[in-house]
Design an enzyme around this catalytic site. Sequence first.
Site, mmCIF file in Angstrom:
data_model
loop_
_atom_site.group_PDB
_atom_site.id
_atom_site.type_symbol
_atom_site.label_atom_id
_atom_site.label_comp_id
_atom_site.label_asym_id
_atom_site.label_seq_id
_atom_site.Cartn_x
_atom_site.Cartn_y
_atom_site.Cartn_z
ATOM 1 N N GLN A 1 16.808 -55.370 0.241
ATOM 2 C CA GLN A 1 18.191 -55.137 -0.198
ATOM 3 C C GLN A 1 19.084 -56.250 0.341
ATOM 4 O OE1 GLN A 1 19.981 -51.395 0.991
ATOM 5 N NE2 GLN A 1 21.711 -51.662 -0.408
ATOM 6 N N HIS B 1 22.499 -49.610 -5.789
ATOM 7 C CA HIS B 1 22.273 -50.036 -7.174
ATOM 8 C C HIS B 1 20.795 -49.870 -7.497
ATOM 9 C CE1 HIS B 1 21.696 -53.519 -4.564
ATOM 10 N NE2 HIS B 1 20.787 -53.944 -5.430
ATOM 11 N N HIS C 1 17.686 -51.217 -10.062
ATOM 12 C CA HIS C 1 17.228 -52.283 -10.956
ATOM 13 C C HIS C 1 16.476 -51.657 -12.126
ATOM 14 C CE1 HIS C 1 17.684 -55.646 -7.906
ATOM 15 N NE2 HIS C 1 17.690 -54.602 -7.123
ATOM 16 N N ASN D 1 16.181 -50.924 -3.813
ATOM 17 C CA ASN D 1 15.742 -51.429 -2.519
ATOM 18 C C ASN D 1 16.655 -50.828 -1.457
ATOM 19 O OD1 ASN D 1 13.720 -53.203 -3.546
ATOM 20 N ND2 ASN D 1 15.327 -54.630 -4.170
ATOM 21 N N ASP E 1 21.784 -58.563 -14.250
ATOM 22 C CA ASP E 1 21.530 -59.250 -12.984
ATOM 23 C C ASP E 1 21.766 -60.747 -13.174
ATOM 24 O OD1 ASP E 1 19.710 -58.402 -10.242
ATOM 25 O OD2 ASP E 1 19.987 -60.534 -10.699
HETATM 26 P P1 AMP Z 1 18.999 -56.210 -3.997
HETATM 27 O O1 AMP Z 1 18.265 -57.389 -3.452
HETATM 28 O O2 AMP Z 1 18.139 -55.032 -4.328
HETATM 29 O O3 AMP Z 1 20.174 -55.839 -3.093
HETATM 30 O O4 AMP Z 1 19.582 -56.664 -5.401
HETATM 31 C C1 AMP Z 1 20.717 -57.468 -5.520
HETATM 32 C C2 AMP Z 1 20.665 -58.072 -6.881
HETATM 33 O O5 AMP Z 1 21.956 -58.514 -7.228
HETATM 34 C C3 AMP Z 1 19.742 -59.290 -7.014
HETATM 35 O O6 AMP Z 1 18.761 -59.054 -8.016
HETATM 36 C C4 AMP Z 1 20.687 -60.426 -7.387
HETATM 37 O O7 AMP Z 1 20.096 -61.315 -8.318
HETATM 38 C C5 AMP Z 1 21.852 -59.679 -7.991
HETATM 39 N N1 AMP Z 1 23.146 -60.336 -7.933
HETATM 40 C C6 AMP Z 1 23.683 -61.024 -6.903
HETATM 41 N N2 AMP Z 1 24.938 -61.409 -7.198
HETATM 42 C C7 AMP Z 1 25.205 -60.948 -8.440
HETATM 43 C C8 AMP Z 1 26.328 -61.027 -9.314
HETATM 44 N N3 AMP Z 1 27.448 -61.650 -8.948
HETATM 45 N N4 AMP Z 1 26.236 -60.447 -10.525
HETATM 46 C C9 AMP Z 1 25.098 -59.809 -10.906
HETATM 47 N N5 AMP Z 1 24.004 -59.697 -10.123
HETATM 48 C C10 AMP Z 1 24.051 -60.265 -8.908
#
Ligand code: AMP
Length: 112
Positions: free
Chosen positions: A92, A98, A100, A85, A29
């Site tokens: 989300q 995805h 976590h 999420n 992440d």
């Molecule tokens: P969600 O809020 O469950 O959709 O999770 C999205 C996650 O993606 C968050 O924890 C962000 O920190 C992560 N994220 C956003 N952009 C990137 C990226 N380019 N590479 C890796 N993780 C990312």
Amino acid sequence: MTTIFSKIIQGQLPAEKVFENARILAIKDLHPVAPVHILIMPKKNIPDLQSLEEEDLPLLQEIFLVAKRLAKEFKVENGYRFLTNNGPLAGQTIFHLHFHLIGGKQLTHGLG
Ligand code: AMP
């Protein structure tokens, strides 16, 4: 739908990959909330858990096994959280399914 994750899967954006095969990708992440914070996703374009079809179930099975394997590899097998999420109300932000994998510190009990 094109998302940050679909671009990473297609190699159009960089990411720190920790596992990859033909069907699954796991990356670190970008904004970790714990020492270990890995995102595990199917390469197939599935926006969220609610969009999952029965034919996708093998992907879920594989994702759970990848989570188990990465938890061991990153030495958090004794305590980690594994979650997705679903939808904006759940937080989300990227609409490509995805999960976590979070660990490496004492996690608080709050999930709400
Ligand atoms: P969600 O809020 O469950 O959709 O999770 C999205 C996650 O993606 C968050 O924890 C962000 O920190 C992560 N994220 C956003 N952009 C990137 C990226 N380019 N590479 C890796 N993780 C990312």
